[in-house]
Design a protein around this motif. Sequence first.
Motif, PDB file in Angstrom:
ATOM      1  N   GLU A   1      63.146  22.971   5.408  1.00 47.74           N
ATOM      2  CA  GLU A   1      61.873  24.677   5.544  1.00 47.74           C
ATOM      3  C   GLU A   1      61.518  24.141   6.691  1.00 47.74           C
ATOM      4  OE1 GLU A   1      62.158  27.005   3.574  1.00 47.74           O
ATOM      5  OE2 GLU A   1      64.136  25.332   2.552  1.00 47.74           O
TER       6      GLU A   1
ATOM      7  N   TRP B   1      69.538  14.819  10.274  1.00 50.85           N
ATOM      8  CA  TRP B   1      68.759  14.918   9.198  1.00 50.85           C
ATOM      9  C   TRP B   1      69.418  13.434   8.359  1.00 50.85           C
ATOM     10  CZ3 TRP B   1      70.000  20.904   6.030  1.00 50.85           C
ATOM     11  CH2 TRP B   1      68.750  19.886   5.339  1.00 50.85           C
TER      12      TRP B   1
ATOM     13  N   SER C   1      60.737  18.220   6.947  1.00 52.92           N
ATOM     14  CA  SER C   1      61.458  18.718   5.700  1.00 52.92           C
ATOM     15  C   SER C   1      62.633  19.923   6.522  1.00 52.92           C
ATOM     16  CB  SER C   1      61.021  19.212   4.910  1.00 52.92           C
ATOM     17  OG  SER C   1      60.176  20.287   5.452  1.00 52.92           O
TER      18      SER C   1
ATOM     19  N   ILE D   1      65.192  15.439  10.456  1.00 51.02           N
ATOM     20  CA  ILE D   1      65.513  15.890   9.585  1.00 51.02           C
ATOM     21  C   ILE D   1      65.149  14.526   8.174  1.00 51.02           C
ATOM     22  CG2 ILE D   1      66.105  17.433   7.860  1.00 51.02           C
ATOM     23  CD1 ILE D   1      66.289  18.865  10.678  1.00 51.02           C
ATOM     24  N   ASP D   2      64.168  15.327   6.974  1.00 49.98           N
ATOM     25  CA  ASP D   2      64.963  14.587   5.380  1.00 49.98           C
ATOM     26  C   ASP D   2      63.548  15.064   4.541  1.00 49.98           C
ATOM     27  OD1 ASP D   2      66.383  10.293   5.065  1.00 49.98           O
ATOM     28  OD2 ASP D   2      64.964  12.866   3.193  1.00 49.98           O
ATOM     29  N   GLU D   3      64.384  14.865   3.275  1.00 49.80           N
ATOM     30  CA  GLU D   3      62.954  15.698   2.584  1.00 49.80           C
ATOM     31  C   GLU D   3      62.613  14.325   2.009  1.00 49.80           C
ATOM     32  OE1 GLU D   3      63.625  18.771   1.940  1.00 49.80           O
ATOM     33  OE2 GLU D   3      64.576  18.892   3.650  1.00 49.80           O
ATOM     34  N   SER D   4      62.859  13.362   2.552  1.00 47.00           N
ATOM     35  CA  SER D   4      61.777  12.174   1.841  1.00 47.00           C
ATOM     36  C   SER D   4      61.047  12.090   2.516  1.00 47.00           C
ATOM     37  CB  SER D   4      62.659  11.165   0.682  1.00 47.00           C
ATOM     38  OG  SER D   4      64.045  10.722   1.636  1.00 47.00           O
TER      39      SER D   4
END
Length: 512
Positions: free
Chosen positions: A167, A123, A165, A147-150
């Motif tokens: 989620e 992550w 993401s 995993i990453d949010e961007s």
Amino acid sequence: MGALLEKIANRTIVIWGVGAIQTDIEAMFGLNISYYVDDTYDQRKDRIHLLHHPLKASDALRNEKKENLFVIVCMQEYRSALLALSDMGYLDHEQYASYERLLYECDFKGISKSISGRNVAFWGIGKTFFDYQKYLYNHTSDVALLIDESEPSGQALPNGMPVISFENAKDKLQDSYIIVTSSYYPMIAEKLKSIGKKPIEDFIFVDTYKILNDLYCLLNEEYTFVERTKDSKHLLIILAGYKKPLWDDVFFRVQSFVPEYFDVCVLSSGIYDEKLNRICEKNGWSYLSTANNKISAVLNIGIHLHKHAAYVFKLDEDMFVTKDIFQVLMKTYEKFELLERYEIGFVTPLIPANTFGYIRLLERLDLADVWQKTFGEAKYSDGTTHHLEILRNPEAAKFMWGEQCESLKNIDILASELSKGTLEYCVCPSRYSIGMVLFSKETWIDMKMFPVTDGNNLGADEEHICKYCMMSARVMVVANNALAGHLGYGPQTEAMIQYYKKNKNIFMLQNG
């Protein structure tokens, strides 16, 4: 429990540095934390979850009563904090330590088992991930998720694996172990806890993981340990298993001269020997043997298993100790530490068949001219590049055992003469052969133990500790009042064992 954890168990703890590492350290150890110190918090507060204890500037430590306080530095670049603590009068390992030192105390084998056999997710697919990418993929398998949010940076991702993401990853993380490579780790940790994941057991920060995994790799050998420890702060480890003809005299000398309060552990790399086991049983010593012949590994394991050892005496099976040698080495260590402006790497006795010690003894006994007539120029040597007679020529080893000079023929009388008078020492400026050395456990930890490399690691321990001393400004101290006999170096072994068998009276304990 390790010695450091025992020392700080009832102390008030200050954590210097909040963020990713502090989050793991708090999760791993039941620490009695009073407050945090962090002078750069405002620059990173958007990455840090709510703090559980007060936050102060580092100057708060100046006026603290140090007796019952212990500071743990939880910063990736922790040297500046350690220097600041030293300037404030705090004592290294007595009143402060780095988080790396604390991690040595934890159950890293248990943590490795938590990861083994599970899918792994990474992550945080940014700079830190790419910095660690090669290491991570070399030491983990079954990577299931990124995993990453961007959007990740422009660098190519391994195997073209997509980045999703949190989620979208939630339902896929049930059986996965997550290694977080993001500086937002404290925030990510809270998200992972919200889905039932437990810190360390199910997820960890990448820096913490690397340190623990490196420790695991250095100590991960199959071994058998017959334990007879006394929880002494003084540990003698003896590498043995391959020069059986010498054992009667070598071990009789050890048994005669090792202080009763020492822990003694015989180490066999890649071999179990019943005679060694019986010797250990008779003398109340521990016996450690490993399945694979890796000298560095058995040394590391032997030291690690003795949790209370503060000082380690390492001895090879072809070394013949003399009366009071252990006490003199310890006194030399303490005197040097008290009087000199150097840090100690290790302390060693004078050794006749040794690339440094032979010159010291030739000069002391006025025998340099006799040597030079037979073997050529007498010079200190590193044992690899020049003046190699002392290492390669069996006749040179015989000379240092008194073949031509009566003053060298009885190591017990010579040791007794050297032990008289004021305690003296000198510093060796080049590579030293470590047949017998004394170092602290903290030195061993600080130099990242002995490296476990390909093959049997012969010489890797010596090269590593000598490089560590040179590159870390720690000196190799030779105790001029202590003497140990060395049968000879590798190229001399076959001839010297025959010499030993024919001249047992030279090697047997005499006048003692």
